[in-house]
Design a protein around this motif. Structure first.
Motif, PDB file in Angstrom:
ATOM      1  N   ASN A 128       0.415  -0.986   0.184  1.00 40.35           N
ATOM      2  CA  ASN A 128      -0.192  -0.105  -0.390  1.00 40.35           C
ATOM      3  C   ASN A 128       0.639   1.734   0.049  1.00 40.35           C
ATOM      4  OD1 ASN A 128      -3.064  -0.627   0.471  1.00 40.35           O
ATOM      5  ND2 ASN A 128      -1.727  -1.789   2.024  1.00 40.35           N
ATOM      6  N   VAL A 129       1.673   1.561   0.908  1.00 42.54           N
ATOM      7  CA  VAL A 129       2.887   2.324   0.643  1.00 42.54           C
ATOM      8  C   VAL A 129       3.486   2.860  -0.594  1.00 42.54           C
ATOM      9  CG1 VAL A 129       5.278   3.410   1.487  1.00 42.54           C
ATOM     10  CG2 VAL A 129       3.181   2.069   3.035  1.00 42.54           C
ATOM     11  N   LEU A 130       4.128   1.026  -1.332  1.00 42.71           N
ATOM     12  CA  LEU A 130       4.150   1.704  -2.609  1.00 42.71           C
ATOM     13  C   LEU A 130       2.835   1.470  -4.028  1.00 42.71           C
ATOM     14  CD1 LEU A 130       6.789  -1.315  -2.520  1.00 42.71           C
ATOM     15  CD2 LEU A 130       7.650   1.512  -2.326  1.00 42.71           C
ATOM     16  N   ASP A 131       1.877   1.144  -3.327  1.00 44.17           N
ATOM     17  CA  ASP A 131       0.594   1.586  -4.553  1.00 44.17           C
ATOM     18  C   ASP A 131       0.479   0.623  -5.335  1.00 44.17           C
ATOM     19  OD1 ASP A 131      -2.168   2.060  -5.103  1.00 44.17           O
ATOM     20  OD2 ASP A 131      -0.854   4.430  -7.090  1.00 44.17           O
ATOM     21  N   TYR A 132       1.690  -0.535  -4.607  1.00 50.82           N
ATOM     22  CA  TYR A 132       1.201  -1.305  -5.952  1.00 50.82           C
ATOM     23  C   TYR A 132       0.218  -2.701  -6.071  1.00 50.82           C
ATOM     24  CZ  TYR A 132       6.850  -0.723  -7.128  1.00 50.82           C
ATOM     25  OH  TYR A 132       7.422  -0.691  -7.438  1.00 50.82           O
ATOM     26  N   THR A 133      -0.140  -3.560  -7.213  1.00 50.21           N
ATOM     27  CA  THR A 133      -1.007  -4.041  -7.308  1.00 50.21           C
ATOM     28  C   THR A 133      -0.673  -5.246  -6.532  1.00 50.21           C
ATOM     29  OG1 THR A 133      -1.846  -3.476  -9.251  1.00 50.21           O
ATOM     30  CG2 THR A 133      -2.130  -5.483  -8.614  1.00 50.21           C
ATOM     31  N   THR A 134      -1.266  -6.178  -6.033  1.00 49.38           N
ATOM     32  CA  THR A 134      -1.374  -7.382  -4.925  1.00 49.38           C
ATOM     33  C   THR A 134      -2.526  -8.480  -4.926  1.00 49.38           C
ATOM     34  OG1 THR A 134      -0.350  -7.997  -3.062  1.00 49.38           O
ATOM     35  CG2 THR A 134      -1.155  -6.427  -2.324  1.00 49.38           C
ATOM     36  N   MET A 135      -2.416  -9.978  -5.393  1.00 50.23           N
ATOM     37  CA  MET A 135      -2.949 -10.231  -5.183  1.00 50.23           C
ATOM     38  C   MET A 135      -3.131 -11.365  -4.304  1.00 50.23           C
ATOM     39  SD  MET A 135      -4.023 -11.637  -9.394  1.00 50.23           S
ATOM     40  CE  MET A 135      -5.784 -12.628  -8.711  1.00 50.23           C
ATOM     41  N   VAL A 136      -3.578 -12.554  -3.409  1.00 44.92           N
ATOM     42  CA  VAL A 136      -3.484 -13.669  -2.353  1.00 44.92           C
ATOM     43  C   VAL A 136      -4.261 -14.555  -3.112  1.00 44.92           C
ATOM     44  CG1 VAL A 136      -4.764 -14.302  -0.584  1.00 44.92           C
ATOM     45  CG2 VAL A 136      -3.984 -12.097  -0.377  1.00 44.92           C
ATOM     46  N   ILE A 137      -3.379 -16.160  -3.071  1.00 47.20           N
ATOM     47  CA  ILE A 137      -3.815 -16.612  -3.918  1.00 47.20           C
ATOM     48  C   ILE A 137      -3.774 -17.944  -2.978  1.00 47.20           C
ATOM     49  CG2 ILE A 137      -3.539 -19.311  -4.756  1.00 47.20           C
ATOM     50  CD1 ILE A 137      -1.767 -16.608  -7.454  1.00 47.20           C
ATOM     51  N   PRO A 138      -4.843 -18.956  -1.942  1.00 49.70           N
ATOM     52  CA  PRO A 138      -4.632 -19.834  -1.175  1.00 49.70           C
ATOM     53  C   PRO A 138      -3.579 -20.815  -1.748  1.00 49.70           C
ATOM     54  CG  PRO A 138      -7.084 -19.691  -2.374  1.00 49.70           C
ATOM     55  CD  PRO A 138      -6.160 -18.218  -2.460  1.00 49.70           C
ATOM     56  N   VAL A 139      -3.325 -21.929  -0.949  1.00 54.48           N
ATOM     57  CA  VAL A 139      -2.552 -22.978  -1.474  1.00 54.48           C
ATOM     58  C   VAL A 139      -2.521 -24.382  -0.066  1.00 54.48           C
ATOM     59  CG1 VAL A 139       0.554 -24.067  -1.524  1.00 54.48           C
ATOM     60  CG2 VAL A 139      -0.373 -21.624  -1.652  1.00 54.48           C
ATOM     61  N   THR A 140      -3.253 -23.916   0.921  1.00 49.37           N
ATOM     62  CA  THR A 140      -3.121 -25.470   1.543  1.00 49.37           C
ATOM     63  C   THR A 140      -3.272 -25.014   3.217  1.00 49.37           C
ATOM     64  OG1 THR A 140      -2.361 -27.634   2.207  1.00 49.37           O
ATOM     65  CG2 THR A 140      -0.366 -25.607   1.989  1.00 49.37           C
ATOM     66  N   ASN A 141      -4.351 -25.921   4.093  1.00 50.02           N
ATOM     67  CA  ASN A 141      -3.711 -25.517   5.184  1.00 50.02           C
ATOM     68  C   ASN A 141      -2.049 -25.678   6.114  1.00 50.02           C
ATOM     69  OD1 ASN A 141      -6.534 -26.089   3.588  1.00 50.02           O
ATOM     70  ND2 ASN A 141      -7.096 -24.690   5.214  1.00 50.02           N
ATOM     71  N   ALA A 142      -2.797 -25.213   7.095  1.00 49.94           N
ATOM     72  CA  ALA A 142      -1.727 -25.758   7.878  1.00 49.94           C
ATOM     73  C   ALA A 142      -2.224 -27.224   8.837  1.00 49.94           C
ATOM     74  CB  ALA A 142      -1.958 -25.163   9.270  1.00 49.94           C
ATOM     75  N   ASN A 143      -1.058 -27.962   9.295  1.00 50.19           N
ATOM     76  CA  ASN A 143      -0.947 -29.588   9.052  1.00 50.19           C
ATOM     77  C   ASN A 143      -0.020 -29.768  10.628  1.00 50.19           C
ATOM     78  OD1 ASN A 143      -0.538 -31.967   9.502  1.00 50.19           O
ATOM     79  ND2 ASN A 143      -1.555 -32.625   7.239  1.00 50.19           N
ATOM     80  N   LYS A 144      -0.877 -29.252  11.666  1.00 48.58           N
ATOM     81  CA  LYS A 144      -0.198 -29.451  12.811  1.00 48.58           C
ATOM     82  C   LYS A 144       0.827 -31.188  12.826  1.00 48.58           C
ATOM     83  CE  LYS A 144      -3.689 -32.959  15.494  1.00 48.58           C
ATOM     84  NZ  LYS A 144      -4.871 -32.933  16.498  1.00 48.58           N
TER      85      LYS A 144
END
Length: 543
Positions: free
Chosen positions: A457-473
């Motif tokens: 946000n400070v840079l005003d860049y574009t960003t995406m979030v992509i899910p990968v997996t789930n935490a596994n104990k």
């Protein structure tokens, strides 16, 4: 539709309080078959079935108007429902389709929801402030008008953190919102209500706002795809905000969705409304309207390279996030894509500049809203605001910090350009793979490092979030021999508990340059396809 139709029995609510995971089987088991079938579909498929006549807009809207209050009662995530107007709009859309034999727009019949910053006609906007309840709002946000013109149907406005300045979601109207994947964790903030609502499939697609990670964090914690664009791509016109006169690091509207195709469709549809004609702050990108979204994907691995940023040298992510990054790297490596180790100018200064500009008014705006009702600050943010506003920044200091911000942005751009000397393509890297946060969700009160979602946000860049997996104990074990980099890294590392984090979504962030939205969506397509192919292998999680 009778009110009792929406209410869950007390015994179900009691079970929900003691159930770690609300998404999936728990909420699905409460729904009738038709509601479950419709609301489980990808939005792209819902739209196709409405177009072909399999479903009516009323049927789809009715289904989500049942699931949405279930999601809220289980998870405490909605401030306003819009069911009556939604069903009336759905009837009008059905009539339009019947009369014209075509849909009213590319989003015809799709229920949508949004953070309670957006103004919708005849619906309250509180933005988490008690003093805003029942306050008249004579305007409708331009985004809402665009959505309706495209055929989308607003059905709910979701909860957010009081003041918007915190990475968990709590306010004095609804209280705290937990993570529906794992109720021991937070859903993030400040768009945490929308993140939780989307995880529970309360609507087809959702919208939040982001100035320091407020879309990035909740999306990552809820296993969603999201797009946080640069300023000037999606209209913020007539949207409520904290410190609305602060122009240097602007808040932006982000899209939150369960799939990349639905996110792509939403962004392209919004651009088709030509928002620059009604909002002078939106950039005219009409030349991109016909851009082929997969054009980059078609070029092949010899034309694309990625930066890889495993940690920022200040706080190392927890084991689930480290593993998610390894999975992405392995999936892309098998497809022939090359990486450049990302070693940019330090992000440390981003936190200082971010705080300076957002608090340049001495928190006067926040106190003005708090004093409307005399409500207390929620406990999580009391210390950062204190008892009264501080003196505002001096104008000359404001100028000085702005010049420093420009210099930092120029240095980062120069570094990005310099990666051409290291890239396999002979060109600067196309995007950077990095953590969205140091953890998969967060234990309430233990969010110590925001820079992964702050600096874009400070840079005003574009960003995406992509899910990968789930935490596994059993895989993501605690490393007792880890040597922390500093005191904050130590606090973050000691906050990791494999049992408490088990099942939480582990996602990553894809960083693009400013105004690179179409390109980033295309690059995300490459990554998602590579991940899908890689996950067909046995033991893919154990990297």
């Amino acid at each position: 539709m009778a009110r009792n139709y929406w209410l869950l029995p007390t015994d179900v609510l009691t079970r929900a309080e003691n159930t770690p995971k609300l998404v999936g089987d728990f909420i699905e088991s409460l729904l009738d078959p038709e509601t479950r079938e419709i609301t489980a579909l990808d939005p792209v498929d819902i739209l196709a079935r409405v177009r072909e006549g399999t479903y009516t807009a009323v049927k789809v809207t009715t289904a989500f108007c049942k699931r949405a209050p279930y999601a809220h009662q289980l998870n405490n995530n909605v401030l306003e429902f819009i069911f009556e107007a939604a069903l009336e709009q759905a009837k009008e859309l059905d009539q339009y389709l019947e009369q014209h034999n075509e849909t009213a727009g590319p989003l015809h019949g799709l229920p949508v929801s949004m953070k309670n910053q957006f103004h919708v006609n005849s619906v309250n906007t509180s933005m988490g402030y008690v003093g805003w309840i029942n306050k008249e709002r004579p305007v409708e946000s331009l985004l809402v008008k665009e959505l309706k013109s495209l055929g989308a149907i607003p059905i709910a406005k979701t909860t957010c953190v009081q003041t918007l300045f915190f990475g968990e979601t709590n306010n004095n109207i609804l209280g705290y919102t937990k993570n529906p994947f794992n109720q021991a964790l937070s859903t993030g903030g400040s768009s945490g209500g929308e993140g939780a609502f989307q995880a529970l499939r309360g609507s087809g697609i959702g919208f939040g706002t982001d100035i320091g990670g407020s879309v990035i964090m909740p999306s990552a914690f809820a296993g969603l795809y999201s797009l946080k664009p640069s300023h000037g791509r999606i209209s913020y016109k007539d949207v409520a905000n904290s410190v609305p006169g602060q122009p240097v690091i602007p808040s932006v509207i982000g899209i939150m969705a369960i799939s990349l195709p639905s996110l792509r469709l939403m962004f392209k549809s919004l651009q088709s409304t030509k928002p620059w004609l009604d909002d002078p702050e939106v950039i005219n990108f009409s030349s991109r309207l016909e851009t082929e979204p997969n054009s980059i994907a078609l070029e092949g691995s010899d034309k694309v390279s990625f930066g890889l940023y495993e940690n920022d040298g200040m706080v190392v992510p927890h084991p689930p996030i480290q593993r998610a990054l390894r999975i992405v790297q392995k999936a892309l490596d098998l497809k022939g894509y090359k990486f450049v180790t990302w070693d940019p100018p330090s992000h440390r200064e981003a936190a200082t500049m971010h705080s300076f500009f957002l608090r340049a008014d001495g928190n006067a705006d926040v106190f003005e809203q708090i004093n409307l009702s005399g409500e207390p600050f929620i406990p999580e943010i009391q210390a950062q605001f204190g008892e009264k506003p501080k003196p505002p920044a001096l104008l000359l200091d404001f100028y000085k910090q702005y010049l420093h911000l420009k210099e930092c942005r120029e240095k980062y751009q120069a570094y990005w350009n310099s990666t051409a000397t290291k890239s396999s393509t002979g060109l600067p890297v196309d995007a950077v793979i990095l953590p969205a946060s140091p953890h998969a969700g967060v234990i309430p009160g233990k969010y110590y490092h925001y820079l992964y979602s702050n600096f874009p946000n400070v840079l005003d860049y574009t960003t995406m979030v992509i899910p990968v997996t789930n935490a596994n104990k059993t895989i993501d074990i605690f490393d007792k021999d880890y040597k922390p980099l500093n005191d904050v890294d130590k606090k973050n590392w000691l906050a990791y508990d494999p049992e408490k984090y088990n099942g939480a979504p582990a996602s990553f962030q894809l960083l693009g340059r400013r105004l690179d939205e179409e390109k980033l969506i295309s690059l995300a397509t490459i990554i998602v396809e590579a991940l899908e192919e890689y996950k067909k292998q046995d033991g893919w999680e154990n990297v």
